[in-house]
Write a protein that holds these residues in place. Structure first.
Motif, PDB file in Angstrom:
ATOM      1  N   LYS A  97      -3.984  -5.088   9.886  1.00 55.14           N
ATOM      2  CA  LYS A  97      -4.591  -6.001   9.279  1.00 55.14           C
ATOM      3  C   LYS A  97      -4.722  -6.097   7.710  1.00 55.14           C
ATOM      4  O   LYS A  97      -5.005  -7.055   7.121  1.00 55.14           O
ATOM      5  N   ASP A  98      -5.292  -4.660   7.156  1.00 56.13           N
ATOM      6  CA  ASP A  98      -5.903  -4.600   5.830  1.00 56.13           C
ATOM      7  C   ASP A  98      -4.617  -5.104   4.958  1.00 56.13           C
ATOM      8  O   ASP A  98      -3.728  -4.229   4.788  1.00 56.13           O
ATOM      9  N   LEU A  99      -5.081  -5.838   4.294  1.00 52.94           N
ATOM     10  CA  LEU A  99      -3.909  -6.767   3.056  1.00 52.94           C
ATOM     11  C   LEU A  99      -3.635  -5.511   2.050  1.00 52.94           C
ATOM     12  O   LEU A  99      -2.611  -5.425   1.582  1.00 52.94           O
ATOM     13  N   LYS A 100      -4.521  -4.891   1.662  1.00 45.74           N
ATOM     14  CA  LYS A 100      -4.540  -4.010   0.695  1.00 45.74           C
ATOM     15  C   LYS A 100      -3.536  -2.661   1.117  1.00 45.74           C
ATOM     16  O   LYS A 100      -2.512  -2.139   0.311  1.00 45.74           O
ATOM     17  N   THR A 101      -3.936  -2.287   2.442  1.00 51.43           N
ATOM     18  CA  THR A 101      -2.987  -1.198   2.671  1.00 51.43           C
ATOM     19  C   THR A 101      -1.465  -1.739   2.902  1.00 51.43           C
ATOM     20  O   THR A 101      -0.523  -0.941   2.835  1.00 51.43           O
ATOM     21  N   LEU A 102      -1.288  -2.838   3.324  1.00 52.25           N
ATOM     22  CA  LEU A 102       0.088  -3.381   3.736  1.00 52.25           C
ATOM     23  C   LEU A 102       0.617  -3.560   2.391  1.00 52.25           C
ATOM     24  O   LEU A 102       2.203  -3.306   2.154  1.00 52.25           O
ATOM     25  N   LYS A 103      -0.015  -4.235   1.255  1.00 53.64           N
ATOM     26  CA  LYS A 103       0.559  -4.279   0.093  1.00 53.64           C
ATOM     27  C   LYS A 103       1.035  -2.960  -0.555  1.00 53.64           C
ATOM     28  O   LYS A 103       1.982  -2.591  -1.302  1.00 53.64           O
ATOM     29  N   THR A 104      -0.096  -1.774  -0.200  1.00 56.64           N
ATOM     30  CA  THR A 104       0.490  -0.408  -1.077  1.00 56.64           C
ATOM     31  C   THR A 104       1.372   0.106  -0.119  1.00 56.64           C
ATOM     32  O   THR A 104       2.427   0.737  -0.723  1.00 56.64           O
ATOM     33  N   PHE A 105       1.767   0.004   1.233  1.00 58.94           N
ATOM     34  CA  PHE A 105       2.643   0.413   1.945  1.00 58.94           C
ATOM     35  C   PHE A 105       4.271  -0.404   1.492  1.00 58.94           C
ATOM     36  O   PHE A 105       4.862   0.339   1.520  1.00 58.94           O
TER      37      PHE A 105
ATOM     38  N   ASP B  58      -3.650  -7.637  -3.743  1.00 59.58           N
ATOM     39  CA  ASP B  58      -2.385  -7.297  -4.558  1.00 59.58           C
ATOM     40  C   ASP B  58      -2.343  -6.345  -5.615  1.00 59.58           C
ATOM     41  O   ASP B  58      -1.345  -5.905  -6.184  1.00 59.58           O
ATOM     42  N   SER B  59      -3.630  -5.758  -5.969  1.00 61.36           N
ATOM     43  CA  SER B  59      -3.613  -4.669  -6.782  1.00 61.36           C
ATOM     44  C   SER B  59      -2.977  -3.406  -6.389  1.00 61.36           C
ATOM     45  O   SER B  59      -3.418  -3.026  -5.138  1.00 61.36           O
ATOM     46  N   VAL B  60      -2.264  -2.613  -7.014  1.00 62.85           N
ATOM     47  CA  VAL B  60      -1.741  -1.475  -6.565  1.00 62.85           C
ATOM     48  C   VAL B  60      -1.943  -0.430  -7.659  1.00 62.85           C
ATOM     49  O   VAL B  60      -1.963  -0.364  -8.914  1.00 62.85           O
ATOM     50  N   CYS B  61      -2.203   0.777  -6.974  1.00 58.96           N
ATOM     51  CA  CYS B  61      -2.344   2.094  -7.843  1.00 58.96           C
ATOM     52  C   CYS B  61      -1.622   3.306  -7.483  1.00 58.96           C
ATOM     53  O   CYS B  61      -1.648   3.701  -6.111  1.00 58.96           O
ATOM     54  N   LEU B  62      -0.768   3.835  -8.347  1.00 61.70           N
ATOM     55  CA  LEU B  62       0.135   5.047  -7.769  1.00 61.70           C
ATOM     56  C   LEU B  62      -0.169   6.135  -8.558  1.00 61.70           C
ATOM     57  O   LEU B  62      -0.457   6.012  -9.964  1.00 61.70           O
ATOM     58  N   ASP B  63      -0.552   7.248  -8.027  1.00 63.66           N
ATOM     59  CA  ASP B  63      -0.860   8.438  -8.719  1.00 63.66           C
ATOM     60  C   ASP B  63       0.274   9.437  -8.519  1.00 63.66           C
ATOM     61  O   ASP B  63       0.929   9.640  -7.440  1.00 63.66           O
TER      62      ASP B  63
ATOM     63  N   ASP C 121      -0.472  10.017   7.745  1.00 62.84           N
ATOM     64  CA  ASP C 121       0.074   8.904   8.550  1.00 62.84           C
ATOM     65  C   ASP C 121       1.588   9.090   8.729  1.00 62.84           C
ATOM     66  O   ASP C 121       1.813   8.770  10.094  1.00 62.84           O
ATOM     67  N   LEU C 122       2.426   9.133   8.041  1.00 60.69           N
ATOM     68  CA  LEU C 122       3.702   9.384   8.136  1.00 60.69           C
ATOM     69  C   LEU C 122       3.959  10.605   9.334  1.00 60.69           C
ATOM     70  O   LEU C 122       5.013  10.392  10.064  1.00 60.69           O
ATOM     71  N   SER C 123       3.202  11.587   9.148  1.00 61.59           N
ATOM     72  CA  SER C 123       3.425  12.710  10.036  1.00 61.59           C
ATOM     73  C   SER C 123       3.156  12.417  11.280  1.00 61.59           C
ATOM     74  O   SER C 123       3.667  12.771  12.408  1.00 61.59           O
ATOM     75  N   TYR C 124       2.008  11.502  11.378  1.00 59.84           N
ATOM     76  CA  TYR C 124       1.508  11.170  12.787  1.00 59.84           C
ATOM     77  C   TYR C 124       2.518  10.001  13.402  1.00 59.84           C
ATOM     78  O   TYR C 124       2.554  10.059  14.462  1.00 59.84           O
ATOM     79  N   GLY C 125       3.007   9.340  12.597  1.00 60.36           N
ATOM     80  CA  GLY C 125       4.066   8.217  13.070  1.00 60.36           C
ATOM     81  C   GLY C 125       3.442   6.697  13.070  1.00 60.36           C
ATOM     82  O   GLY C 125       4.212   5.743  13.295  1.00 60.36           O
ATOM     83  N   LYS C 126       2.125   6.378  12.443  1.00 62.05           N
ATOM     84  CA  LYS C 126       1.750   5.044  12.391  1.00 62.05           C
ATOM     85  C   LYS C 126       0.524   5.316  11.547  1.00 62.05           C
ATOM     86  O   LYS C 126      -0.046   6.311  11.321  1.00 62.05           O
ATOM     87  N   LEU C 127       0.018   4.221  11.125  1.00 56.49           N
ATOM     88  CA  LEU C 127      -0.929   3.961  10.210  1.00 56.49           C
ATOM     89  C   LEU C 127      -2.251   4.001  11.071  1.00 56.49           C
ATOM     90  O   LEU C 127      -2.321   3.759  12.116  1.00 56.49           O
ATOM     91  N   THR C 128      -2.995   5.070  10.377  1.00 54.77           N
ATOM     92  CA  THR C 128      -4.326   5.170  11.383  1.00 54.77           C
ATOM     93  C   THR C 128      -5.746   4.967  10.601  1.00 54.77           C
ATOM     94  O   THR C 128      -6.645   4.904  11.110  1.00 54.77           O
ATOM     95  N   ARG C 129      -5.557   4.467   9.218  1.00 53.82           N
ATOM     96  CA  ARG C 129      -6.677   4.199   8.429  1.00 53.82           C
ATOM     97  C   ARG C 129      -6.095   3.248   7.183  1.00 53.82           C
ATOM     98  O   ARG C 129      -4.980   3.133   6.878  1.00 53.82           O
ATOM     99  N   ASN C 130      -7.156   2.532   6.611  1.00 49.51           N
ATOM    100  CA  ASN C 130      -6.724   1.696   5.403  1.00 49.51           C
ATOM    101  C   ASN C 130      -6.521   2.692   4.168  1.00 49.51           C
ATOM    102  O   ASN C 130      -6.922   3.745   3.939  1.00 49.51           O
ATOM    103  N   HIS C 131      -5.601   2.320   3.223  1.00 47.11           N
ATOM    104  CA  HIS C 131      -5.220   3.067   1.999  1.00 47.11           C
ATOM    105  C   HIS C 131      -5.220   2.103   0.738  1.00 47.11           C
ATOM    106  O   HIS C 131      -4.834   1.013   1.010  1.00 47.11           O
TER     107      HIS C 131
END
Length: 191
Positions: free
Chosen positions: A11-19, A104-109, A45-55
């Motif tokens: 449900k977290d829109l920031k996580t979905l936008k980042t993904f 909609d804001s995104v940060c990439l390191d 989360d990718l190693s676990y196979g699904k999203l487990t927290r917000n990013h």
């Protein structure tokens, strides 16, 4: 491995936008045969196979020689570039795109590494020897038809442990990541 339901029901829109941006930049990297490895929370989360927290950001590794290539494309895509304090600007930068709607804001390191030297210098005098076998450096998963490379659970665990031991990261999400990582690590791992 293919993950069909990685972000379903999140449900977290920031996580979905980042993904969404992770998929976009992975597709670009794949198209141009550039190495792009997800690290940090998304690697957990990718190693676990699904999203487990917000990013709220993406931590990415690229080859040192490709760092400017990525920087140029991010600038064209209207990202602002910032160098982290106390970091070598030739080895890492942060790219961000702020919009009026926070989700909609995104940060990439992005962190550039020299895999060929087999040694990564963290600018703190500590050296880390990279495993040269791709299966030990990263794993590959397909999400929504896009191939994603993510730092192996063993390396994510080692980095997060070093950060924790150095006092860098003592946030609640780090405790969560350790719990999830322990479920993803090989049974014979002795980290």
């Amino acid at each position: 491995m293919t993950l069909n339901n990685f972000s379903n029901d999140w449900k977290d829109l920031k996580t979905l936008k980042t993904f969404e941006k992770l998929l976009e930049w992975s597709e670009i990297a794949n198209k141009f045969s550039k190495l792009l490895i997800v690290q940090g929370g998304y690697a957990v989360d990718l190693s676990y196979g699904k999203l487990t927290r917000n990013h709220d950001d993406l931590d990415l590794i690229v080859k040192e020689e490709d760092l400017n290539w990525f920087k140029e494309r991010l600038i064209v895509d209207v990202y602002k570039i910032k160098v982290h304090e106390d970091h070598n600007p030739d080895l890492s930068f942060c790219a961000y795109k702020f919009n009026f709607i926070l989700e909609d804001s995104v940060c990439l390191d992005l962190e550039g590494i020299n895999i060929d030297k087999q040694v990564w210098d963290r600018n703190d005098g500590e050296k880390f020897v990279w495993p040269t076998i791709p299966g030990k450096l990263y794993q590959v998963v397909t999400v929504e038809g896009i191939s994603l490379k993510y730092l192996s659970p063993e390396l994510v665990y080692e980095f997060k442990k070093k950060q924790q031991d150095a006092g860098w990261d003592k946030r609640e999400k780090e405790d969560h990541d350790f719990k999830i990582l322990k479920l993803s690590l090989p049974k014979n791992y002795k980290g």
